[in-house]
Design a protein around this motif. Structure first.
Motif, PDB file in Angstrom:
ATOM      1  N   GLN A   1       0.826  -1.213   0.000  1.00 38.60           N
ATOM      2  CA  GLN A   1       0.000   0.000   0.000  1.00 38.60           C
ATOM      3  C   GLN A   1       0.858   1.260   0.000  1.00 38.60           C
ATOM      4  O   GLN A   1       0.664   2.183   0.780  1.00 38.60           O
ATOM      5  CB  GLN A   1      -0.970  -0.039   1.185  1.00 38.60           C
ATOM      6  N   HIS A   2       1.799   1.294  -0.937  1.00 35.33           N
ATOM      7  CA  HIS A   2       2.741   2.409  -1.047  1.00 35.33           C
ATOM      8  C   HIS A   2       2.691   2.961  -2.462  1.00 35.33           C
ATOM      9  O   HIS A   2       2.581   2.210  -3.432  1.00 35.33           O
ATOM     10  CB  HIS A   2       4.156   1.928  -0.719  1.00 35.33           C
ATOM     11  N   GLU A   3       2.785   4.284  -2.607  1.00 40.71           N
ATOM     12  CA  GLU A   3       2.776   4.928  -3.913  1.00 40.71           C
ATOM     13  C   GLU A   3       4.189   5.005  -4.483  1.00 40.71           C
ATOM     14  O   GLU A   3       5.131   5.413  -3.793  1.00 40.71           O
ATOM     15  CB  GLU A   3       2.196   6.348  -3.805  1.00 40.71           C
ATOM     16  N   TYR A   4       4.317   4.613  -5.735  1.00 36.56           N
ATOM     17  CA  TYR A   4       5.583   4.697  -6.455  1.00 36.56           C
ATOM     18  C   TYR A   4       5.352   5.389  -7.793  1.00 36.56           C
ATOM     19  O   TYR A   4       4.270   5.302  -8.380  1.00 36.56           O
ATOM     20  CB  TYR A   4       6.150   3.312  -6.730  1.00 36.56           C
ATOM     21  N   GLY A   5       6.387   6.038  -8.297  1.00 38.83           N
ATOM     22  CA  GLY A   5       6.373   6.548  -9.667  1.00 38.83           C
ATOM     23  C   GLY A   5       7.233   5.651 -10.545  1.00 38.83           C
ATOM     24  O   GLY A   5       8.081   4.909 -10.047  1.00 38.83           O
TER      25      GLY A   5
ATOM     26  N   ASP B   1       3.140   5.078 -13.109  1.00 45.77           N
ATOM     27  CA  ASP B   1       2.914   5.197 -11.661  1.00 45.77           C
ATOM     28  C   ASP B   1       1.967   4.101 -11.172  1.00 45.77           C
ATOM     29  O   ASP B   1       1.049   3.695 -11.883  1.00 45.77           O
ATOM     30  CB  ASP B   1       2.297   6.550 -11.327  1.00 45.77           C
ATOM     31  N   PHE B   2       2.186   3.655  -9.939  1.00 44.35           N
ATOM     32  CA  PHE B   2       1.320   2.616  -9.376  1.00 44.35           C
ATOM     33  C   PHE B   2       1.305   2.727  -7.857  1.00 44.35           C
ATOM     34  O   PHE B   2       2.159   3.377  -7.248  1.00 44.35           O
ATOM     35  CB  PHE B   2       1.818   1.222  -9.788  1.00 44.35           C
ATOM     36  N   THR B   3       0.301   2.105  -7.256  1.00 47.77           N
ATOM     37  CA  THR B   3       0.209   1.952  -5.806  1.00 47.77           C
ATOM     38  C   THR B   3       0.108   0.468  -5.511  1.00 47.77           C
ATOM     39  O   THR B   3      -0.742  -0.226  -6.076  1.00 47.77           O
ATOM     40  CB  THR B   3      -1.021   2.688  -5.249  1.00 47.77           C
ATOM     41  N   THR B   4       0.986  -0.038  -4.673  1.00 48.08           N
ATOM     42  CA  THR B   4       0.975  -1.469  -4.376  1.00 48.08           C
ATOM     43  C   THR B   4      -0.242  -1.848  -3.546  1.00 48.08           C
ATOM     44  O   THR B   4      -0.793  -1.040  -2.805  1.00 48.08           O
ATOM     45  CB  THR B   4       2.248  -1.876  -3.613  1.00 48.08           C
TER      46      THR B   4
ATOM     47  N   GLY C   1       2.204  -4.300  -7.509  1.00 47.66           N
ATOM     48  CA  GLY C   1       1.677  -3.147  -8.227  1.00 47.66           C
ATOM     49  C   GLY C   1       1.717  -3.371  -9.723  1.00 47.66           C
ATOM     50  O   GLY C   1       2.507  -4.180 -10.227  1.00 47.66           O
TER      51      GLY C   1
ATOM     52  N   THR D   1       7.851   8.657  -5.419  1.00 49.00           N
ATOM     53  CA  THR D   1       6.466   9.121  -5.268  1.00 49.00           C
ATOM     54  C   THR D   1       5.761   9.065  -6.619  1.00 49.00           C
ATOM     55  O   THR D   1       6.400   8.905  -7.662  1.00 49.00           O
ATOM     56  CB  THR D   1       6.410  10.574  -4.751  1.00 49.00           C
ATOM     57  N   HIS D   2       4.459   9.241  -6.590  1.00 45.23           N
ATOM     58  CA  HIS D   2       3.730   9.465  -7.838  1.00 45.23           C
ATOM     59  C   HIS D   2       4.255  10.734  -8.517  1.00 45.23           C
ATOM     60  O   HIS D   2       4.803  11.621  -7.862  1.00 45.23           O
ATOM     61  CB  HIS D   2       2.231   9.601  -7.560  1.00 45.23           C
TER      62      HIS D   2
END
Length: 212
Positions: free
Chosen positions: A109-113, A157-160, A166, A189-190
């Motif tokens: 539940q973490h945001e990644y770019g 970009d995705f959120t796990t 993700g 980040t996103h």
């Protein structure tokens, strides 16, 4: 790590962009989880896309940098050694380019770019260079939303989910010419979109070589 590029010719009638994206979308949904199956699904899409068609697939397990490592983590606290990623891309005239990223082993539940970059992965995140842009921004670094946007670049970009998995899909209306992106970089980040910081997404956490 494995990279496969397939060029093929189709004889059926042209398809809409939505049809061309069908196989990569299946990969993102988890229905094609192995290299052979993913390539087969993308290859079947050739029957509905006008030539020339290019299909690329790359996957790797992240580890610390070494000259022969193709999937590198620079921040093991956010992209752990042993995390896995797969990228599949389908590109054809009148369809554009659809790219899918599937990744596992990350923080839940973490945001990644994530973006396609111009260079291959290296010892540091900076080695991958800038984002690949279909129409290059004459000003560097590019933070103008007229150039740094998901229509001129490949953003993933995705959120796990709660399992640290993700996925993301990018579809643009262009194909690569003589210059091609060479990697996908995972960011902190996103991606921001406002003037002055468009395209930025924090630190570079990891990198996967992809032969777009």
């Amino acid at each position: 790590m494995s990279v496969t590029t397939l060029s093929t010719t189709a004889t059926a009638a042209p398809a809409s962009p939505a049809s061309g994206a069908a196989a990569p979308a299946a990969l993102a949904s988890g229905t094609t989880t192995h290299g052979t199956t993913a390539r087969a699904a993308l290859t079947r899409t050739a029957a509905s896309v006008t030539p020339p068609l290019r299909v690329t697939s790359a996957h790797g397990t992240f580890s610390a940098y070494a000259p022969d490592v193709q999937a590198v983590t620079y921040r093991p606290d956010l992209v752990a050694a042993g995390a896995r990623a797969r990228v599949a891309a389908l590109s054809a005239d009148r369809v554009g380019t659809t790219t899918v990223l599937v990744i596992s082993g990350l923080l839940p539940q973490h945001e990644y770019g994530a973006h396609a970059h111009v260079n291959s992965c290296g010892a540091t995140g900076d080695a991958a260079g800038s984002h690949f842009q279909h129409v290059p921004d004459p000003v560097k670094p590019s933070v103008d939303p007229a150039y740094a946007n998901p229509r001129n670049e490949i953003w993933l970009d995705f959120t796990t989910d709660r399992f640290g998995i993700g996925h993301a899909t990018s579809t643009v209306d262009w194909t690569f010419g003589g210059q091609r992106a060479k990697s996908v970089v995972i960011h902190e980040t996103h991606t921001h979109t406002g003037p002055g910081h468009a395209g930025t997404a924090g630190g570079r956490l990891a990198c996967l070589n992809v032969g777009f």
